[in-house]
Design a protein around this motif. Structure first.
Motif, PDB file in Angstrom:
ATOM      1  N   GLU A  85       9.454   5.925  -6.358  1.00 38.32           N
ATOM      2  CA  GLU A  85      10.015   4.572  -6.399  1.00 38.32           C
ATOM      3  C   GLU A  85       9.890   3.878  -5.056  1.00 38.32           C
ATOM      4  O   GLU A  85       9.667   2.673  -4.985  1.00 38.32           O
ATOM      5  CB  GLU A  85      11.479   4.611  -6.850  1.00 38.32           C
ATOM      6  N   GLU A  86      10.027   4.643  -3.974  1.00 41.83           N
ATOM      7  CA  GLU A  86       9.930   4.087  -2.633  1.00 41.83           C
ATOM      8  C   GLU A  86       8.490   3.796  -2.226  1.00 41.83           C
ATOM      9  O   GLU A  86       8.255   2.963  -1.348  1.00 41.83           O
ATOM     10  CB  GLU A  86      10.572   5.045  -1.622  1.00 41.83           C
ATOM     11  N   ALA A  87       7.536   4.466  -2.848  1.00 40.28           N
ATOM     12  CA  ALA A  87       6.124   4.290  -2.500  1.00 40.28           C
ATOM     13  C   ALA A  87       5.593   2.985  -3.092  1.00 40.28           C
ATOM     14  O   ALA A  87       5.718   2.749  -4.288  1.00 40.28           O
ATOM     15  CB  ALA A  87       5.312   5.472  -3.014  1.00 40.28           C
ATOM     16  N   SER A  88       5.001   2.172  -2.258  1.00 39.60           N
ATOM     17  CA  SER A  88       4.509   0.873  -2.724  1.00 39.60           C
ATOM     18  C   SER A  88       3.286   1.002  -3.634  1.00 39.60           C
ATOM     19  O   SER A  88       3.045   0.132  -4.471  1.00 39.60           O
ATOM     20  CB  SER A  88       4.163  -0.018  -1.528  1.00 39.60           C
ATOM     21  N   ASP A  89       2.544   2.081  -3.487  1.00 39.97           N
ATOM     22  CA  ASP A  89       1.337   2.247  -4.293  1.00 39.97           C
ATOM     23  C   ASP A  89       1.526   3.185  -5.485  1.00 39.97           C
ATOM     24  O   ASP A  89       0.585   3.517  -6.187  1.00 39.97           O
ATOM     25  CB  ASP A  89       0.181   2.741  -3.424  1.00 39.97           C
ATOM     26  N   GLY A  90       2.754   3.644  -5.722  1.00 35.84           N
ATOM     27  CA  GLY A  90       3.028   4.507  -6.867  1.00 35.84           C
ATOM     28  C   GLY A  90       2.458   5.903  -6.732  1.00 35.84           C
ATOM     29  O   GLY A  90       2.233   6.582  -7.717  1.00 35.84           O
ATOM     30  N   MET A  91       2.235   6.338  -5.477  1.00 37.68           N
ATOM     31  CA  MET A  91       1.649   7.645  -5.240  1.00 37.68           C
ATOM     32  C   MET A  91       2.397   8.350  -4.118  1.00 37.68           C
ATOM     33  O   MET A  91       2.784   7.729  -3.136  1.00 37.68           O
ATOM     34  CB  MET A  91       0.185   7.499  -4.841  1.00 37.68           C
ATOM     35  N   VAL A  92       2.602   9.644  -4.302  1.00 39.40           N
ATOM     36  CA  VAL A  92       3.252  10.465  -3.283  1.00 39.40           C
ATOM     37  C   VAL A  92       2.405  11.709  -3.077  1.00 39.40           C
ATOM     38  O   VAL A  92       1.950  12.327  -4.045  1.00 39.40           O
ATOM     39  CB  VAL A  92       4.673  10.882  -3.729  1.00 39.40           C
ATOM     40  N   GLU A  93       2.191  12.063  -1.822  1.00 33.49           N
ATOM     41  CA  GLU A  93       1.509  13.303  -1.487  1.00 33.49           C
ATOM     42  C   GLU A  93       2.460  14.108  -0.616  1.00 33.49           C
ATOM     43  O   GLU A  93       2.975  13.607   0.381  1.00 33.49           O
ATOM     44  CB  GLU A  93       0.200  13.024  -0.748  1.00 33.49           C
ATOM     45  N   ILE A  94       2.707  15.335  -1.036  1.00 31.65           N
ATOM     46  CA  ILE A  94       3.681  16.169  -0.333  1.00 31.65           C
ATOM     47  C   ILE A  94       3.210  17.616  -0.352  1.00 31.65           C
ATOM     48  O   ILE A  94       2.546  18.037  -1.307  1.00 31.65           O
ATOM     49  CB  ILE A  94       5.092  16.019  -0.972  1.00 31.65           C
ATOM     50  N   GLY A  95       3.538  18.361   0.684  1.00 27.03           N
ATOM     51  CA  GLY A  95       3.174  19.774   0.736  1.00 27.03           C
ATOM     52  C   GLY A  95       4.045  20.583  -0.215  1.00 27.03           C
ATOM     53  O   GLY A  95       5.269  20.436  -0.224  1.00 27.03           O
TER      54      GLY A  95
ATOM     55  N   LYS B  35      -9.576  13.420 -22.321  1.00 26.85           N
ATOM     56  CA  LYS B  35      -8.212  13.022 -21.952  1.00 26.85           C
ATOM     57  C   LYS B  35      -8.105  12.779 -20.454  1.00 26.85           C
ATOM     58  O   LYS B  35      -7.522  11.775 -20.016  1.00 26.85           O
ATOM     59  CB  LYS B  35      -7.198  14.102 -22.356  1.00 26.85           C
ATOM     60  N   ASN B  36      -8.666  13.675 -19.659  1.00 25.92           N
ATOM     61  CA  ASN B  36      -8.583  13.524 -18.206  1.00 25.92           C
ATOM     62  C   ASN B  36      -9.351  12.299 -17.720  1.00 25.92           C
ATOM     63  O   ASN B  36      -8.919  11.614 -16.796  1.00 25.92           O
ATOM     64  CB  ASN B  36      -9.055  14.795 -17.505  1.00 25.92           C
ATOM     65  N   MET B  37     -10.481  12.013 -18.334  1.00 28.12           N
ATOM     66  CA  MET B  37     -11.212  10.809 -17.945  1.00 28.12           C
ATOM     67  C   MET B  37     -10.410   9.558 -18.302  1.00 28.12           C
ATOM     68  O   MET B  37     -10.367   8.604 -17.529  1.00 28.12           O
ATOM     69  CB  MET B  37     -12.594  10.791 -18.597  1.00 28.12           C
ATOM     70  N   LEU B  38      -9.764   9.563 -19.452  1.00 30.33           N
ATOM     71  CA  LEU B  38      -8.962   8.401 -19.841  1.00 30.33           C
ATOM     72  C   LEU B  38      -7.737   8.234 -18.942  1.00 30.33           C
ATOM     73  O   LEU B  38      -7.333   7.110 -18.643  1.00 30.33           O
ATOM     74  CB  LEU B  38      -8.549   8.510 -21.312  1.00 30.33           C
ATOM     75  N   VAL B  39      -7.152   9.348 -18.514  1.00 31.79           N
ATOM     76  CA  VAL B  39      -6.013   9.269 -17.587  1.00 31.79           C
ATOM     77  C   VAL B  39      -6.421   8.529 -16.317  1.00 31.79           C
ATOM     78  O   VAL B  39      -5.643   7.763 -15.761  1.00 31.79           O
ATOM     79  CB  VAL B  39      -5.457  10.680 -17.272  1.00 31.79           C
ATOM     80  N   SER B  40      -7.669   8.712 -15.891  1.00 27.00           N
ATOM     81  CA  SER B  40      -8.125   8.058 -14.658  1.00 27.00           C
ATOM     82  C   SER B  40      -8.090   6.541 -14.785  1.00 27.00           C
ATOM     83  O   SER B  40      -7.985   5.838 -13.786  1.00 27.00           O
ATOM     84  CB  SER B  40      -9.528   8.531 -14.277  1.00 27.00           C
ATOM     85  N   PHE B  41      -8.145   6.006 -15.989  1.00 28.95           N
ATOM     86  CA  PHE B  41      -8.099   4.566 -16.195  1.00 28.95           C
ATOM     87  C   PHE B  41      -6.683   4.005 -16.050  1.00 28.95           C
ATOM     88  O   PHE B  41      -6.511   2.809 -15.851  1.00 28.95           O
ATOM     89  CB  PHE B  41      -8.640   4.190 -17.578  1.00 28.95           C
ATOM     90  N   VAL B  42      -5.696   4.857 -16.187  1.00 30.21           N
ATOM     91  CA  VAL B  42      -4.322   4.356 -16.176  1.00 30.21           C
ATOM     92  C   VAL B  42      -3.490   4.896 -15.019  1.00 30.21           C
ATOM     93  O   VAL B  42      -2.270   4.819 -15.041  1.00 30.21           O
ATOM     94  CB  VAL B  42      -3.600   4.647 -17.525  1.00 30.21           C
ATOM     95  N   THR B  43      -4.140   5.438 -14.007  1.00 31.30           N
ATOM     96  CA  THR B  43      -3.408   5.912 -12.841  1.00 31.30           C
ATOM     97  C   THR B  43      -3.675   5.001 -11.670  1.00 31.30           C
ATOM     98  O   THR B  43      -4.719   4.362 -11.572  1.00 31.30           O
ATOM     99  CB  THR B  43      -3.812   7.349 -12.446  1.00 31.30           C
ATOM    100  N   ARG B  44      -2.732   4.956 -10.772  1.00 38.45           N
ATOM    101  CA  ARG B  44      -2.926   4.240  -9.522  1.00 38.45           C
ATOM    102  C   ARG B  44      -3.641   5.185  -8.584  1.00 38.45           C
ATOM    103  O   ARG B  44      -3.375   6.372  -8.549  1.00 38.45           O
ATOM    104  CB  ARG B  44      -1.587   3.867  -8.892  1.00 38.45           C
ATOM    105  N   SER B  45      -4.563   4.667  -7.830  1.00 33.58           N
ATOM    106  CA  SER B  45      -5.252   5.555  -6.882  1.00 33.58           C
ATOM    107  C   SER B  45      -5.134   5.026  -5.478  1.00 33.58           C
ATOM    108  O   SER B  45      -4.704   3.961  -5.241  1.00 33.58           O
ATOM    109  CB  SER B  45      -6.704   5.710  -7.284  1.00 33.58           C
TER     110      SER B  45
END
Length: 154
Positions: free
Chosen positions: A17-27, A144-154
């Motif tokens: 929610e805090e991420a402006s781009d809708g993505m979080v990367e964490i260890g 399915k995985n290819m279609l997911v790529s169309f609806v994810t933020r990158s």
């Protein structure tokens, strides 16, 4: 375990929610240390609570420098692709896949080039090293995985 599981889920959702781009990367290990749990408990949360069907896409790398990248499937993504993702069969024949791709192209969700790339990626020729009994299962998973790529933020 459900208390810890919910705590981890809520923590990750707050980060998203805090991420402006809708993505979080964490260890993964950092997250496990933060919650004083094993990395397998983190994996459990990711595989059960952060699925494409619940609006998330996960990329993960294991090992010492392993990370987790969680991406939110965008709300402005077309509902039709999400509908297809939620209703696609666990096994698809070449014929069924072709029809689905043609439909997505005709409706304007895939360009001719995207459709061609997807078609070749899930063809019997591309899957020739996969046991013929499992080909339709693998084809469905790839699609399915290819279609997911169309609806994810990158």
């Amino acid at each position: 375990m459900s208390g810890l599981t919910s705590d981890i889920e809520n923590f990750l959702k707050e980060l998203l929610e805090e991420a402006s781009d809708g993505m979080v990367e964490i260890g993964r290990n950092n997250l496990a240390s933060h919650f004083d749990c094993s990395p397998s408990q983190i994996n459990y949360v990711l595989t059960t609570r952060f699925t494409p069907y619940k609006g998330y896409y996960i990329e993960s790398k294991r090992g010492g420098n392993g990370f987790i990248k969680i991406m939110t499937i965008t709300e402005e993504s077309d509902d039709y692709i999400i509908h297809v993702l939620n209703n696609i069969k666990s096994q698809l024949s070449v014929f069924e896949s072709e029809n689905l791709l043609k439909d997505l192209n005709e409706k304007g969700y895939l360009t001719e080039n995207e459709m061609r790339i997807m078609r070749y990626s899930i063809s019997n020729n591309a899957l020739k090293n996969v046991d013929s009994k499992r080909r339709n299962l693998v084809r469905s998973d790839i699609l399915k995985n290819m279609l997911v790529s169309f609806v994810t933020r990158s």
